[in-house]
Design an enzyme around this catalytic site. Structure first.
Site, PDB file in Angstrom:
ATOM      1  N   SER A 599      11.690   1.453   7.020  1.00  0.00           N
ATOM      2  CA  SER A 599      10.705   2.376   6.496  1.00  0.00           C
ATOM      3  C   SER A 599      10.763   3.666   7.319  1.00  0.00           C
ATOM      4  O   SER A 599      11.798   4.316   7.366  1.00  0.00           O
ATOM      5  CB  SER A 599       9.327   1.721   6.529  1.00  0.00           C
ATOM      6  OG  SER A 599       8.413   2.445   5.773  1.00  0.00           O
ATOM      7  N   HIS A 718       8.033  -2.911  -0.892  1.00  0.00           N
ATOM      8  CA  HIS A 718       8.359  -2.195   0.337  1.00  0.00           C
ATOM      9  C   HIS A 718       8.651  -3.146   1.492  1.00  0.00           C
ATOM     10  O   HIS A 718       9.193  -2.726   2.507  1.00  0.00           O
ATOM     11  CB  HIS A 718       7.222  -1.239   0.708  1.00  0.00           C
ATOM     12  CG  HIS A 718       7.584  -0.293   1.796  1.00  0.00           C
ATOM     13  ND1 HIS A 718       8.760   0.434   1.802  1.00  0.00           N
ATOM     14  CD2 HIS A 718       6.937   0.045   2.937  1.00  0.00           C
ATOM     15  CE1 HIS A 718       8.808   1.188   2.890  1.00  0.00           C
ATOM     16  NE2 HIS A 718       7.719   0.971   3.588  1.00  0.00           N
TER      17      HIS A 718
END
Length: 749
Positions: A599, A718
């Site tokens: 991320s 995610h």
């Protein structure tokens, strides 16, 4: 309950604890078995076009890869996936896959309690049988047993089979009508394949079934919604009224009241923000006998405006700095500062009686009401807080070493009762069992080599603990030691890091070492037990390192703000400093040192690829997961606009510094890059998979195919994976890549 009002966590680039840690070579070297087949070579393109975009020419020939699920795009993804598996090896065929899956699905995992309702303790659980998971409950006496008898509440595997949708648990929102009123309703949120967008349906806890819309049940369509019960027959809801009602970041811009039994289209708008806001929220809740309704506008990622309902029904602005976080505790307002205010330093935690604070005439009157509960120092910061019925527990970091401070609130006054310090580099955390009912706390203790243990205690006597559960030793930690060391960054800043390695580590640069980092969003990295890191890496005699670089929260707001926007390079300089320190100490060498991050940490590792001060000079392999990589277009992709408070706005003069840390724009044909594995998820609706796709495509077009590997999980959100089989697959793929690049006999010799 203790209620913190800040930007919805769904907007945050995934923190390491959320699952990206891999359950946590010489320039130009072609590794044995890693040759990319000619069939997957770069498509026909001139080298001048292959280098685009550059800092001089922003033309992007790969925007077509931003279409997430187009046939051509998915075809490209599948080709890259097949290539990575062919060259690294099928993960599910490797012994490590079976071992990691066994760890993830072990019946000896700790079944953590998420809620206590009506005397029953709720847990969400996944294992080999329950792949998508089950929601279940039992009594405390039953929970104390080694093998509790659980009552099934909701089976996601059965629900997925019935509907043909791979449902992923997204949590529950409780209808709380106060003490003495049975808690029988929740809104259950589920996502398709792990996306941020969720479907929310009302669930009857007594009947253990969803309430049909025809029977008056609430049901929200798939969206990045925000919801809260105002009362039994009213929801406060946002995010489900079309694109015009969303912010530029893709989150709710409005709050509506929706009455039971009426169409959603007839809901009444009660609050509205700006399109440029990150998100808008409305909440109603009970806090130790006090009923609150609050509204908030997240103007940027780190600035907000708050309104609270007064006893006469009107709403008043909460007069605190825009960059402060607020919470409530009974009748108290708690304020956490990011900048200095009214004589208190950034990073301080302050308390004040809410109603008098709102009525106060001017700053001097408000200042007199403030009671400091935490004051930071150069080495000490506030990591977070938890609360029981009468106590506030502060989690504090002293040079990234954990301690807990217990404050008691009684008769309108605060008193510090005691401080509990962890032993060595272990982390002990305390969280309320049921904050509305009493002062019981769960105590969780963990370290890199000590399996996590769960105990029950009282916040008034936190050291008197009843052991309840503990993880088994998922790997052999004999002979392993943990050290905290400090590197010196380019500007002289001391940067702490943790090194986990075997005793008697030879300081000859021969040890394969994995360096993990994040460095953003004021998130701290602290020690914790990972069976995956231990079984796949440490047990083989390799070393594991966790860097506490600027951009994180290890030293409070100043540590974070030191790497914001135009100062972002400080985080990368810190990470490079840790790498150099490991090399200079002889722990490892560039050919044996790998780095990994996901991320925002994927942006970090992307920069370790592209920066001339890093790359093959420091690293032999890079693992880059669900990354942010195109800093020219990040604000136009999914939730990217919400992160401009962290990085900057590329449509303004901010591009002058953003371009320096946009990995996608800083790749070139002449540089020999270390091997890199980039992974992402098609279903990631937070960080667009186009970031990863485009960087990999550019590397291929530049002729870097032999050292470039890409895998995109078709599900996962995610977090990169939607269930344990997918998590084990992705972890095995990454560890196999690292083993082959860093630990092969011919590496660095």
């Amino acid at each position: 309950m203790l209620t913190r009002l800040r930007l919805c966590s769904a907007a945050i680039l995934l923190a390491p604890s959320a699952g990206l840690r891999l359950f946590a070579p010489s320039a130009g070297l072609r590794l044995r078995g890693f040759a990319r087949p000619l069939a997957t070579a770069a498509p026909s393109m001139s080298m001048a076009d292959a280098a685009l975009p550059t800092l001089e020419d922003l033309t992007d020939p790969r925007e077509w890869l931003e279409e997430v699920e187009g046939d051509k795009q998915i075809g490209w993804v599948k080709e890259q996936n097949a290539d990575a598996v062919a060259r690294i090896g099928e993960p599910s065929d490797k012994p490590l896959y079976g071992r990691l899956l066994e760890i993830m699905e072990s019946d000896e995992k700790i079944p953590y309690i998420g809620r206590v309702l009506n005397g029953l303790y709720y847990n969400f659980w996944q294992d080999e049988t329950h792949v998508q998971g089950i929601w279940r409950r039992c009594t405390l006496d039953e929970y104390r047993k080694a093998e509790p008898e659980w009552e099934l509440v909701l089976d996601l595997d059965a629900l997925s089979a019935e509907s043909g949708v791979s449902w992923v648990w997204g949590g529950s929102t409780l209808l709380d009508e106060g003490p003495g009123v049975r808690k029988d309703r929740v809104m259950v949120s589920l996502s398709r394949g792990g996306a941020d967008a969720k479907v929310s349906r009302e669930f009857d806890l007594d009947a253990k079934e969803f309430l049909a819309v025809s029977d008056g049940g609430f049901e929200l369509p798939e969206a990045k919604s925000q919801l809260s019960y105002k009362d039994r027959d009213t929801l406060l809801v946002g995010g489900v009224f079309g694109e015009e009602e969303m912010t530029d970041s893709g989150y709710p811009r409005t709050v509506y009241e929706w009455r039971r039994g009426t169409p959603l289209s007839e809901a009444t708008k009660v609050y509205e923000g700006e399109k440029s806001d990150v998100a808008v929220s409305g909440y109603a809740y009970l806090d130790r006998g006090h009923r609150y309704e609050l509204r908030s506008r997240s103007i940027t990622f780190y600035t907000s405006a708050y309104e609270v309902r007064r006893p006469d029904g009107s709403f008043s602005e909460v007069p605190v700095p825009e960059d402060a976080d607020i919470e409530t505790f009974a009748d108290q307002l708690l304020v956490t500062l990011r900048t200095a205010w009214l004589g208190h330093e950034a990073g301080a935690l302050l308390a004040a009686p809410l109603e008098p604070f709102l009525d106060a005439d001017g700053d001097e009157s408000r200042r007199s009401l403030l009671v400091p509960l935490f004051t930071p120092t150069e080495s000490c910061s506030l990591e977070g807080s938890s609360a029981t019925k009468s106590r506030l527990v502060l989690s504090v970091l002293q040079d990234v070493v954990n301690e807990s401070r217990f404050w008691r609130y009684a008769a309108g006054a605060w008193s510090l009762e005691q401080t509990v310090r962890s032993e060595g580099y272990a982390v002990s955390s305390f969280s309320a069992v049921d904050a509305e009912a009493g002062d019981a706390v769960w105590t969780t203790t963990s370290s890199y080599t000590q399996p996590t243990a769960l105990s029950l205690a009282d916040a008034g006597s936190p050291l008197e603990q009843e052991p309840l559960k503990s993880l088994p030793a998922f790997f052999n930690a004999d002979g392993l030691k943990t050290q905290q060391l400090f590197a010196t960054s380019a500007d002289g800043t001391r940067v702490p890091y943790f090194l986990v390695s075997k005793e008697g580590l030879p300081l000859d640069g021969s040890t394969p070492t994995l360096l993990y980092g994040y460095g953003g969003f004021e998130i701290s990295l602290t020690p914790g037990y990972s069976g995956g890191v231990g079984a796949a890496w440490l047990e083989k005699g390799h070393a594991y390192v966790q860097a506490n670089i600027r951009g994180g929260g290890e030293y409070g707001p100043r540590w974070h703000q030191a790497a914001l926007k135009e100062k972002r390079s400080k985080a990368y300089e810190d990470f490079e400093a840790v790498a150099r320190d490991l090399i200079s100490r002889g722990v490892t060498s560039p050919a044996k040192l790998g780095c990994q991050g996901g991320s925002n940490g994927g942006l970090l590792t992307g920069n370790m690829l592209a920066r001339p001060t890093a790359g093959s000079t420091l690293f032999g392999a890079i693992v880059c997961q669900v990354p942010l990589l195109d800093m020219r277009r990040f604000h136009k992709l999914l939730a990217g606009a919400s992160w401009m408070g962290e990085y900057g706005d590329p449509d303004t003069d901010d591009w002058s510094f953003l371009q320096r840390y946009s990995p996608y724009h800083n790749l070139d044909e002449a540089t020999a890059y270390p091997p890199i594995l980039v992974t992402t998820s098609t279903r990631d609706d937070r960080v667009h998979p186009g970031h990863a796709r485009k960087l990999v495509s550019k590397l291929l077009d530049l002729g870097k195919g032999p050292s470039t590997f890409y895998y995109e999980n078709i599900e996962g959100g995610h977090g990169g994976a939607a269930n344990n089989k997918q998590r084990a697959f992705m972890s095995t793929l990454a560890y196999s890549f690292l083993e082959q690049t860093l630990a092969s006999k011919n590496r660095g010799e």
